[in-house]
Design an enzyme around this catalytic site. Sequence first.
Site, PDB file in Angstrom:
ATOM      1  N   HIS A  56       0.828  -1.220   0.000  1.00 29.71           N
ATOM      2  CA  HIS A  56       0.000   0.000   0.000  1.00 29.71           C
ATOM      3  C   HIS A  56       0.859   1.267   0.000  1.00 29.71           C
ATOM      4  CE1 HIS A  56       0.186  -0.025   4.541  1.00 29.71           C
ATOM      5  NE2 HIS A  56       0.084   1.270   4.382  1.00 29.71           N
ATOM      6  N   ASP A 106      -0.167  -7.540   1.427  1.00 32.29           N
ATOM      7  CA  ASP A 106       0.345  -6.168   1.491  1.00 32.29           C
ATOM      8  C   ASP A 106       1.871  -6.184   1.624  1.00 32.29           C
ATOM      9  OD1 ASP A 106       0.481  -3.445   1.676  1.00 32.29           O
ATOM     10  OD2 ASP A 106      -0.236  -3.351   3.759  1.00 32.29           O
ATOM     11  N   SER A 202       3.932   2.186   8.478  1.00 31.81           N
ATOM     12  CA  SER A 202       3.669   1.166   7.465  1.00 31.81           C
ATOM     13  C   SER A 202       4.898   0.825   6.649  1.00 31.81           C
ATOM     14  CB  SER A 202       2.621   1.665   6.482  1.00 31.81           C
ATOM     15  OG  SER A 202       1.368   1.408   6.990  1.00 31.81           O
ATOM     16  N   GLY A 203       5.013  -0.440   6.287  1.00 37.03           N
ATOM     17  CA  GLY A 203       6.120  -0.895   5.463  1.00 37.03           C
ATOM     18  C   GLY A 203       7.342  -1.261   6.280  1.00 37.03           C
TER      19      GLY A 203
HETATM   20  N1  ARG Z   1      -1.381   1.690   7.444  1.00 39.46           N
HETATM   21  C1  ARG Z   1      -0.536   2.432   8.330  1.00 39.46           C
HETATM   22  C2  ARG Z   1       0.469   3.253   7.559  1.00 39.46           C
HETATM   23  O1  ARG Z   1       0.232   3.499   6.397  1.00 39.46           O
HETATM   24  C3  ARG Z   1       0.089   1.565   9.389  1.00 39.46           C
HETATM   25  C4  ARG Z   1      -0.897   1.327  10.419  1.00 39.46           C
HETATM   26  C5  ARG Z   1      -0.445   0.440  11.492  1.00 39.46           C
HETATM   27  N2  ARG Z   1      -1.422   0.620  12.515  1.00 39.46           N
HETATM   28  C6  ARG Z   1      -1.426  -0.029  13.661  1.00 39.46           C
HETATM   29  N3  ARG Z   1      -2.330   0.292  14.516  1.00 39.46           N
HETATM   30  N4  ARG Z   1      -0.578  -0.989  13.904  1.00 39.46           N
HETATM   31  O2  ARG Z   1       1.415   3.809   8.091  1.00 39.46           O
END
Ligand code: ARG
Length: 252
Positions: A56, A106, A202-203
């Site tokens: 993503h 993902d 993320s990532g």
């Molecule tokens: N999708 C989020 C990002 O783009 C990461 C979210 C992780 N969230 C969590 N509560 N562990 O950075």
Amino acid sequence: MKIAPKSFLTLKKGNRIVGGLEAIKHSWPWVVRIYFGYTGCGGTIIDDNTVVTAAHCCRGYDTRLDRIKVVVGEHSTAVWDLGQFTIGVRGMHIHPEYHSVTFKNDICVLQTNDMHLRLRHTAAPACLPPSSWHPDVGTRCYAAGWGRMDLNKPSVVLQEVDLDVISDERCEQTPNAGTFIPGQMFCAGHLSGGKDACQGDSGGPLICVKDDQPILVGVTSWGLGCGRPNSPGVWTKVTTYTKWIRTLMSNS
Ligand code: ARG
């Protein structure tokens, strides 16, 4: 190593990455900061020219590789740290079955220019998990990133937090159920809340230690809020993708 006075404050307040602390500089040499345009994500070095991140994060950039910047050896995003360098991206592989609505698969592999890791003091690879090996439920692992520390503020310095591996059964008794796909994802955190990854992380990796080696067990993927009780974060289960990643590495 000298600890800056700032990290004492951090230790007292203890509300970073969500519930973590400032990492010791360069103690996470496999963690990179990746800018996709202006959006920041985390990533993990697995060899001289391979970085693993979330699909993503990569989405929409496969035809704009020149807009991606991988920063290695980063600690503070506010200053140019000694030992920090930027590396270009030559190729991108978003998992062919990644689904942007369900967050299935993902995971994304970036082929970078050579990082010359053997010559670096601030960069090193993490290991891929042996395929089909995943840590036992309850194993204490660690996530790191520059993501939000609470509802609004991203962190300037790299934060780390300890998170425990949660069973799929238990994860399905949380609000993650329905979206959570066992086998492709797993939950990690603390059911009491307080510690978690958050937006901007993320990532990045969830690292577990096996035979004294740092293993990339999870890629930070999603969560409902951050650090809420009974709502652990969800990570891409890297072991499921080890073969796919290795094929890409040997082809590059
Ligand atoms: N999708 C989020 C990002 O783009 C990461 C979210 C992780 N969230 C969590 N509560 N562990 O950075």
